[in-house]
Design a protein around this motif. Structure first.
Motif, PDB file in Angstrom:
ATOM      1  N   SER A  89     101.584  30.804  74.918  1.00  7.93           N
ATOM      2  CA  SER A  89     101.827  31.433  76.198  1.00  7.93           C
ATOM      3  C   SER A  89     100.548  32.549  76.583  1.00  7.93           C
ATOM      4  CB  SER A  89     103.210  31.716  76.580  1.00  7.93           C
ATOM      5  OG  SER A  89     103.203  33.189  76.662  1.00  7.93           O
ATOM      6  N   ARG A  90     100.393  33.423  75.654  1.00  7.48           N
ATOM      7  CA  ARG A  90      99.377  34.240  75.829  1.00  7.48           C
ATOM      8  C   ARG A  90      98.168  33.765  75.842  1.00  7.48           C
ATOM      9  NH1 ARG A  90      98.251  39.420  77.279  1.00  7.48           N
ATOM     10  NH2 ARG A  90      96.449  40.386  75.982  1.00  7.48           N
ATOM     11  N   SER A 106      97.352  32.382  79.530  1.00  5.76           N
ATOM     12  CA  SER A 106      96.870  33.543  80.493  1.00  5.76           C
ATOM     13  C   SER A 106      95.738  33.798  80.101  1.00  5.76           C
ATOM     14  CB  SER A 106      98.037  34.664  80.303  1.00  5.76           C
ATOM     15  OG  SER A 106      97.909  35.452  79.172  1.00  5.76           O
ATOM     16  N   LYS A 163      93.399  34.068  83.564  1.00  7.29           N
ATOM     17  CA  LYS A 163      93.453  35.275  84.557  1.00  7.29           C
ATOM     18  C   LYS A 163      92.906  36.652  83.643  1.00  7.29           C
ATOM     19  CE  LYS A 163      97.737  36.119  85.049  1.00  7.29           C
ATOM     20  NZ  LYS A 163      99.201  36.611  85.257  1.00  7.29           N
ATOM     21  N   ARG A 164      93.026  36.631  82.422  1.00  9.16           N
ATOM     22  CA  ARG A 164      92.580  37.792  81.764  1.00  9.16           C
ATOM     23  C   ARG A 164      91.068  37.849  81.554  1.00  9.16           C
ATOM     24  NH1 ARG A 164      93.985  37.994  76.738  1.00  9.16           N
ATOM     25  NH2 ARG A 164      94.721  35.742  76.752  1.00  9.16           N
TER      26      ARG A 164
END
Length: 90
Positions: A76-77, A80, A83-84
């Protein structure tokens, strides 16, 4: 370990890359999970820039549910990253 829809079968091997030449992003991420001889689940993580040795971490879990939760949180990290970093892993 019993197979269920919520727990993947072992071994697990995932290789992810995030590449964006214009932004000079070239990242590798690998996750491997398997059972050891003592019945524990061992999760190996390796990450770094593509073409380099990178870094790694190995974690052992007594319960398959704990290992599955850790792998899902890690993925899940990685999900993302768009976006990051501005580019997602694939």
């Amino acid at each position: 370990m019993q197979n269920s829809p919520l727990s993947p079968t072992l071994p697990i091997r995932l290789h992810l890359q995030a590449i964006h030449p214009a932004r000079n992003i070239a990242r590798n991420y690998a996750i491997e999970a398997s059972a050891d001889l003592f019945g524990h689940i061992v999760v190996d993580l390796h990450w770094g820039r593509i073409g380099t040795k990178g870094q790694g971490r190995t974690i052992s879990f007594a319960q398959a549910q704990d290992a599955t939760r850790f792998v899902r949180q890690t993925l899940s990290r990685r999900a993302s990253a768009k976006k990051r970093l501005g580019v997602g892993y694939r």
